[in-house]
Design an enzyme around this catalytic site. Structure first.
Site, PDB file in Angstrom:
ATOM      1  N   HIS A  21       0.901  -1.189  -0.071  1.00 64.05           N
ATOM      2  CA  HIS A  21       0.060   0.086   0.025  1.00 64.05           C
ATOM      3  C   HIS A  21       0.884   1.129   0.034  1.00 64.05           C
ATOM      4  O   HIS A  21       1.366   1.521   1.238  1.00 64.05           O
ATOM      5  CB  HIS A  21      -1.036   0.044   1.445  1.00 64.05           C
ATOM      6  N   HIS A  23       1.347   5.421  -1.846  1.00 64.67           N
ATOM      7  CA  HIS A  23       1.129   6.503  -2.697  1.00 64.67           C
ATOM      8  C   HIS A  23       2.132   7.111  -3.168  1.00 64.67           C
ATOM      9  O   HIS A  23       2.955   7.531  -2.606  1.00 64.67           O
ATOM     10  CB  HIS A  23       0.419   7.552  -1.731  1.00 64.67           C
ATOM     11  N   ARG A  25       1.906   9.121  -6.071  1.00 67.48           N
ATOM     12  CA  ARG A  25       1.543  10.509  -6.599  1.00 67.48           C
ATOM     13  C   ARG A  25       1.940  10.239  -8.213  1.00 67.48           C
ATOM     14  O   ARG A  25       1.909   9.620  -8.775  1.00 67.48           O
ATOM     15  CB  ARG A  25       2.205  11.709  -5.951  1.00 67.48           C
ATOM     16  N   ASN A  49      -5.452   7.119  -5.777  1.00 66.58           N
ATOM     17  CA  ASN A  49      -6.175   8.281  -5.618  1.00 66.58           C
ATOM     18  C   ASN A  49      -5.584   9.507  -6.221  1.00 66.58           C
ATOM     19  O   ASN A  49      -5.358  10.274  -5.524  1.00 66.58           O
ATOM     20  CB  ASN A  49      -6.466   8.530  -4.055  1.00 66.58           C
ATOM     21  N   LYS A 114      -9.591  -0.631  -5.334  1.00 71.32           N
ATOM     22  CA  LYS A 114      -9.295   0.111  -4.041  1.00 71.32           C
ATOM     23  C   LYS A 114     -10.876   0.771  -3.894  1.00 71.32           C
ATOM     24  O   LYS A 114     -11.354   1.538  -4.423  1.00 71.32           O
ATOM     25  CB  LYS A 114      -8.296   1.143  -3.981  1.00 71.32           C
ATOM     26  N   HIS A 151     -10.468   0.920   2.328  1.00 71.08           N
ATOM     27  CA  HIS A 151     -10.104   2.154   3.363  1.00 71.08           C
ATOM     28  C   HIS A 151     -11.271   1.917   4.287  1.00 71.08           C
ATOM     29  O   HIS A 151     -12.654   2.614   3.915  1.00 71.08           O
ATOM     30  CB  HIS A 151     -10.211   3.357   2.622  1.00 71.08           C
ATOM     31  N   HIS A 189      -4.345  -0.574   6.104  1.00 73.75           N
ATOM     32  CA  HIS A 189      -3.650   0.193   7.162  1.00 73.75           C
ATOM     33  C   HIS A 189      -4.752   0.176   8.576  1.00 73.75           C
ATOM     34  O   HIS A 189      -5.191   0.956   8.840  1.00 73.75           O
ATOM     35  CB  HIS A 189      -3.502   1.481   7.027  1.00 73.75           C
ATOM     36  N   LEU A 234      -4.656   9.306   7.923  1.00 71.41           N
ATOM     37  CA  LEU A 234      -6.123   8.629   8.095  1.00 71.41           C
ATOM     38  C   LEU A 234      -5.780   7.388   7.644  1.00 71.41           C
ATOM     39  O   LEU A 234      -5.125   6.776   6.696  1.00 71.41           O
ATOM     40  CB  LEU A 234      -7.077   9.427   7.041  1.00 71.41           C
ATOM     41  N   ASP A 262       1.527   2.814   3.542  1.00 66.88           N
ATOM     42  CA  ASP A 262       0.602   3.695   3.394  1.00 66.88           C
ATOM     43  C   ASP A 262       1.260   5.279   3.237  1.00 66.88           C
ATOM     44  O   ASP A 262       0.827   6.045   3.840  1.00 66.88           O
ATOM     45  CB  ASP A 262      -0.469   4.068   4.527  1.00 66.88           C
ATOM     46  N   HIS A 266       3.076  14.675   1.073  1.00 60.38           N
ATOM     47  CA  HIS A 266       2.233  15.808   0.986  1.00 60.38           C
ATOM     48  C   HIS A 266       3.145  17.076   1.221  1.00 60.38           C
ATOM     49  O   HIS A 266       4.262  16.872   1.942  1.00 60.38           O
ATOM     50  CB  HIS A 266       1.116  16.046   2.140  1.00 60.38           C
ATOM     51  N   ALA A 278      -4.020  14.833   5.389  1.00 66.37           N
ATOM     52  CA  ALA A 278      -3.751  13.844   5.964  1.00 66.37           C
ATOM     53  C   ALA A 278      -2.331  12.747   5.084  1.00 66.37           C
ATOM     54  O   ALA A 278      -2.658  12.618   3.983  1.00 66.37           O
ATOM     55  CB  ALA A 278      -4.968  12.942   6.192  1.00 66.37           C
TER      56      ALA A 278
HETATM   57  C1  NCD Z   1      -3.739   9.125   1.944  1.00 65.27           C
HETATM   58  C2  NCD Z   1      -3.256  10.129   0.880  1.00 65.27           C
HETATM   59  O1  NCD Z   1      -2.594  11.045   1.370  1.00 65.27           O
HETATM   60  O2  NCD Z   1      -3.482   9.810  -0.394  1.00 65.27           O
HETATM   61  N1  NCD Z   1      -3.521   9.925   3.308  1.00 65.27           N
HETATM   62  C3  NCD Z   1      -3.609   9.068   4.324  1.00 65.27           C
HETATM   63  O3  NCD Z   1      -3.582   9.878   5.514  1.00 65.27           O
HETATM   64  N2  NCD Z   1      -3.113   7.850   4.697  1.00 65.27           N
HETATM   65  C4  NCD Z   1      -4.803   8.602   1.668  1.00 65.27           C
HETATM   66  C5  NCD Z   1      -5.250   7.574   2.407  1.00 65.27           C
HETATM   67  O4  NCD Z   1      -4.637   6.242   2.422  1.00 65.27           O
HETATM   68  O5  NCD Z   1      -6.089   7.306   3.361  1.00 65.27           O
HETATM   69 ZN    ZN Z   2      -3.178   4.918   1.597  1.00 66.06          ZN
END
Ligand code: NCD
Ligand code: ZN
Length: 359
Positions: A21, A23, A25, A49, A114, A151, A189, A234, A262, A266, A278
């Site tokens: 899992h 991200h 981007r 996402n 997802k 999620h 998560h 989150l 996860d 950001h 988050a």
């Molecule tokens: C994730 C994100 O920023 O894409 N943020 C997070 O707090 N984990 C999205 C997610 O997995 O909830």
């Molecule tokens: Zn995530």
């Protein structure tokens, strides 16, 4: 947790792990972060996402191409290793995802789908508004043997933020599993004792990922000496009893729990904000953080299965053949990482790590 620095240096070599899992981007952010994941992991399940979300096979394959191009251009000192990384692509489930799209995705090697409840987290505005609307898609996933990644948080504002995962299980997951008993499900998560117990008690179609930050921190971290946005993610960190339950699950030797960072980058200024984003960024030192969590309870012998075997086995993919080595040795984390015109603040920024990723 007691540090292990008074003990003799200790090295552990394990099968190259996977991140189930992450991200990554897109665009410049992708270029900045992708090699961190590819250096540590053989494969990673890449979350869909983006803006707009990855809802079609064509988009998933195009995104995979951008990930591979970003890796090729990353100029990492160990370019051979990062070039062998394989991104495992996912689709973003919406109210209207067609079974035919899932068939196409499956045939094209997309590994999973997802489910984000509408409004649950970053870029979830296209998320599911009513799970019943997705039943034709869930039926197709069950038939194809393709995992549904969830999620698992309700978004009802009347439900306390800290209870949203447990309520999702009672309100939705029990029904989904009853209606689709053969559907492979990963609760992503997990953060609570309730979720860990629910997964442990479930059959072999049910599994969960656990992040390093939920193994290492409880919710006090968000509020120690002032509000600390870099610990906000989150599902949000929970109280200590839940952290202990997650550590127990991850180190239990059960094959139902596996590694999913996860890691969610950001820009620092968007987290250090009146309405901060988050997500915790852990990809830079993911295995060091997991090693610390396992070492703290004397469970280094359980790390390999959690990080390198259980996820591959659940997804029905071969285990990796390469190896990595971690050494118990204090090292310093940078204060920040480059992130285009912005800065990226990784978890533990400016602090020390107890383990080093050797090779
Ligand atoms: C994730 C994100 O920023 O894409 N943020 C997070 O707090 N984990 C999205 C997610 O997995 O909830
Ligand atoms: Zn995530």
């Amino acid at each position: 947790m007691s540090a292990s620095l008074d003990q003799k240096p200790f090295e552990i070599t394990i099968t190259r792990p996977d991140d189930w899992h992450v991200h990554l981007r897109d665009g410049e952010a992708l270029e900045r972060v992708v090699a961190h994941t590819a250096f540590q992991f053989g494969r990673a399940v890449v979350m869909p996402n983006l803006k707009p979300p990855v809802t079609t096979t064509e988009q998933a394959l195009a995104y995979k191409g951008r990930i591979l191009s970003a890796l090729a251009a990353s100029n990492h000192p160990d370019q051979n290793k990062v070039s062998s990384f394989e991104p495992l692509m996912t689709l973003y489930l919406t109210d209207t995802t067609a079974p035919q799209e899932l068939e196409r995705a499956h045939a094209a090697g997309v590994v999973a789908v997802k489910l984000y409840p509408f409004g649950a987290t970053t870029n979830s505005d296209s998320g599911v508004t009513d799970i019943r609307k997705t039943y034709p898609a869930l039926e197709a996933l069950q038939r194809l043997g393709m995992p549904l990644l969830i999620h698992a948080e309700v978004t009802d504002p009347s439900v306390d933020l800290f209870d949203r995962e447990a309520v999702f299980i009672d309100k939705h997951l029990v029904a989904i599993r009853k209606d689709f008993p053969e559907l492979k499900i990963v609760i992503e998560h997990i953060t609570t004792l309730e979720a860990a117990q629910y997964v442990q008690d479930g059959d072999s179609h049910l599994a969960a990922t656990i992040t390093a930050h939920h193994l290492l921190y409880n919710r006090n971290a968000i509020f120690t000496g002032g509000i600390r946005p870099h610990y906000y993610c989150l599902p949000v960190l929970k109280r200590e009893t839940h952290r202990l339950a997650l550590v127990k699950a991850a180190t239990s030797g059960s094959s139902k729990f596996f590694l999913g960072t996860d890691s969610a980058p950001h820009a620092a200024h968007l987290k250090e904000h009146a309405s901060g984003c988050a997500g915790c960024y852990t990809a830079f030192s993911a295995m060091e953080l997991y090693a610390e969590a396992f070492d703290a309870v004397g469970a280094m012998d359980k790390l390999e299965a959690f990080a390198s075997f259980n996820g591959a086995d659940f997804y029905g993919l071969p285990r990796n053949v390469g190896k990595i080595t971690l050494r118990r040795e204090s090292c310093q984390m940078p204060e920040s990482l480059a992130f285009g015109n912005a800065k990226l603040i990784p978890l533990r920024a400016g602090e020390s790590l107890q383990w080093r990723f050797v090779v």
